[in-house]
Design an enzyme around this catalytic site. Structure first.
Site, mmCIF file in Angstrom:
data_model
loop_
_atom_site.group_PDB
_atom_site.id
_atom_site.type_symbol
_atom_site.label_atom_id
_atom_site.label_comp_id
_atom_site.label_asym_id
_atom_site.label_seq_id
_atom_site.Cartn_x
_atom_site.Cartn_y
_atom_site.Cartn_z
ATOM 1 N N GLU A 280 57.762 31.822 48.072
ATOM 2 C CA GLU A 280 56.459 32.531 47.650
ATOM 3 C C GLU A 280 55.269 32.699 48.697
ATOM 4 O OE1 GLU A 280 54.892 32.614 43.692
ATOM 5 O OE2 GLU A 280 56.774 32.419 42.826
ATOM 6 N N ASP B 223 63.821 27.523 45.400
ATOM 7 C CA ASP B 223 63.777 27.741 44.130
ATOM 8 C C ASP B 223 64.797 28.510 43.281
ATOM 9 O OD1 ASP B 223 62.722 28.393 41.513
ATOM 10 O OD2 ASP B 223 60.822 29.246 42.157
ATOM 11 N N ASN C 39 65.357 28.914 40.302
ATOM 12 C CA ASN C 39 64.999 29.398 38.801
ATOM 13 C C ASN C 39 66.047 29.020 37.886
ATOM 14 O OD1 ASN C 39 62.231 30.591 38.698
ATOM 15 N ND2 ASN C 39 63.193 31.912 40.108
#
Length: 563
Positions: free
Chosen positions: A305, A450, A452
């Site tokens: 991100e 990440d 998730n």
């Protein structure tokens, strides 16, 4: 070719000329410019007849006070090299040599060919006490390590902002503040509480180890603000005060929370209503992110991100100043960034992919694609996703036989997207296997991101165990319509270097472990895991992000060693 000089009237000239043009054309152009400059100076002098006479010069020479000149004629403009005039038919590329002398009228200029110069220089807008100020700078014909830096602070508060950028030795006046040296002569300056309320000035001279170019000065737009006090990462930095020795690889994985998601009405009112609005602003969060990342003294940093502008304007200047180099891979609105310590590693090659493109077109994934096409609804959903994988092959600077494959990703986020994450992971592991076994046989793997996925999911089970059965419940994670049963295997022996923390993401409505640093069990060991912030620290301001923590995720940090 770019040519810059100051005329006797004080005006600066920057000319762009073709290198293959004959010298005579440039000289006549300079003569025209000088004549225009002279005409302007005469006009200005006429309008100032009753004022004290002001005269100036360039390169230590110039017209002094005297009777008003007659109508000017074009000045003589010649270029000399070793005291001989350079012929006007010589091409620019050969004519302008170091040490040549350009004469414009009675003013002489020493020619410097390709002197070090700043092409970009910028201070951050928001500066806080206790947080490093990392100017963004780019230098041509030089390198930051050979540049000279000096930092100044305003001598007293309340001074109005000066017009333009004057030298620091100007006498104080009602319109310009006086500046005092901070004593810091390095690229990065960390303001103290004594600087609160004062603006900073950054003076820098570009260099290349042999010579220096023209200096420049920047003043901060705003005064230094007070910092937030203790941050969640301050205690962690006690474990990472020094860069590790050559046998260890300090690795960080961190989802920074992209500005593009943090600054929406939905984020402010629904996702993070407990977070003070100013603490969601990028200028504020960047201060915390820079301090947190630089304080880990890491060798590898894998970030998710990352906004493109954050990468170029904030992360690169900060981490470069601390010895790291980085590469960026855009997804859609944000992307992935991986940084590595230049004293320990050099970048051999990059092998980034977009999951859906690789699955559609790379023969490596032919078997997986054949399984997926049997489930058109699932296939369509998988192909809609924009997730990417960043893969770097790094070589040790101390031992060229030591290479490592570093992968970084951010898998699809939706809670019901379990089967999509499984397929993305299968593509990732097949691609990493190709890089670490076919292209660079036998090199170890560090896979950060990440993902998730909590430790109870099919994705995590697949990574750790090496296989996933076709009856696993995650193949129907979004209901029967998109069910896509298949069995998958991969060839690696991987483990989570930081184990399975209670959470790496802590927001108002959810907390869980979503981030991992997966390592190659055959080649790497975990030397130490840097403790995560305590639950008390994480929840001081209810949840994350907060005034003392810049993201909704928590960085994973561990020291790895070669077996």
């Amino acid at each position: 070719m770019s040519l810059s000089f100051a005329l006797a009237d004080g005006s600066h000239k920057n000319m762009q000329r073709d290198q293959s043009e004959p010298l005579g054309r440039v000289l006549s152009r300079i003569a025209t410019n000088a004549l225009k400059g002279h005409a302007k100076a005469v006009a200005a002098k006429k309008s100032r007849k009753n004022r004290p006479n002001a005269s100036g010069g360039a390169a230590g020479a110039g017209p002094g006070p005297g009777p008003e000149p007659a109508a000017p004629c074009e000045p003589v403009v010649k270029l000399y090299y070793r005291e001989e005039a350079v012929a006007e038919d010589v091409l620019n590329v050969d004519a302008w040599q170091d040490g040549a002398v350009l004469q414009i009228g009675d003013v002489k200029y020493k020619v410097e060919r390709n002197p070090p110069a700043f092409t970009e220089l910028q201070l951050p807008r928001y500066i806080m006490a206790g947080f490093p100020v990392c100017p963004k700078l780019s230098v041509e014909f030089g390198d930051p390590a050979s540049c000279l830096f000096r930092w100044y602070r305003e001598a007293k508060p309340g001074a109005t902002e000066p017009e333009g950028e004057g030298p620091s030795s100007l006498p104080p006046s009602s319109s310009s503040p006086t500046w005092t040296e901070t004593g810091v002569n390095e690229r990065v300056y960390t303001p103290s509480n004594a600087d609160i309320g004062l603006r900073l000035k950054f003076h820098c001279t570009p260099g290349n180890g042999q010579r220096f170019g023209p200096s420049r000065e920047l003043e901060s737009v705003c005064p230094v603000e007070a910092g937030p006090g203790t941050c969640t990462f301050d205690h962690r930095h006690l474990y990472t005060k020094k860069v590790t020795d050559g046998s260890l690889i300090r690795t960080v994985s961190y989802n920074l929370l992209a500005d593009t998601y943090a600054q929406t009405e939905f984020s402010r009112t629904v996702l993070y209503p407990y977070c003070a609005p100013y603490a969601l602003e990028l200028d504020y969060r960047q201060n915390l992110i820079q301090k947190e990342l630089t304080g880990y003294n890491a060798d590898l940093i894998c970030l998710q991100e990352v906004d493109r502008a954050v990468f170029s304007d904030s992360l690169v200047p900060a981490l470069e100043a601390f010895g790291l180099e980085g590469v960026f891979r855009i997804k859609q609105h944000e992307g992935l960034a991986t940084f590595y310590r230049k004293s320990k590693f050099s970048l051999l090659s990059q092998h980034d992919i977009s999951f859906h493109e690789a699955l559609e077109s790379d023969p490596l994934h032919k078997e997986l694609l054949e399984k997926l096409v049997l489930y058109p609804a699932a296939q369509e959903r998988v192909f809609q996703r924009s997730s990417v994988l960043q893969v770097l092959v790094l070589q040790s600077t101390n031992d060229s036989s030591k290479k490592i494959c570093v992968a970084n990703t951010h898998l699809y986020w939706h809670p019901k997207g379990g089967y999509i994450r499984l397929i993305q992971m299968a593509v990732a592991l097949a691609h990493i296997r190709h890089v670490s076994c076919d292209l660079y046989p036998g090199i170890p793997v560090i896979f950060c991101g990440d993902f998730n996925s909590t430790p109870s999911t099919g994705m995590y089970h697949f990574v750790i165990s090496g296989s996933i059965p076709e009856e696993h419940e995650d193949w129907a994670s979004n209901g029967e319509e998109e069910r896509c049963n298949m069995s998958l295997t991969h060839f690696f022996k991987l483990k989570s270097a930081c184990g399975e923390p209670a959470y790496t993401n802590y927001v108002g409505g959810f907390h869980g472990c979503l981030d991992y640093i997966f390592i190659d069990l055959n080649a790497l060991d975990v030397e130490q895991v840097i403790p995560l912030p305590s639950h008390e620290e994480v929840t001081t301001h209810q949840a994350l992000p907060s005034v003392s923590h810049p993201s909704d995720h928590i960085a994973l940090v561990c020291d790895l060693k070669w077996k």
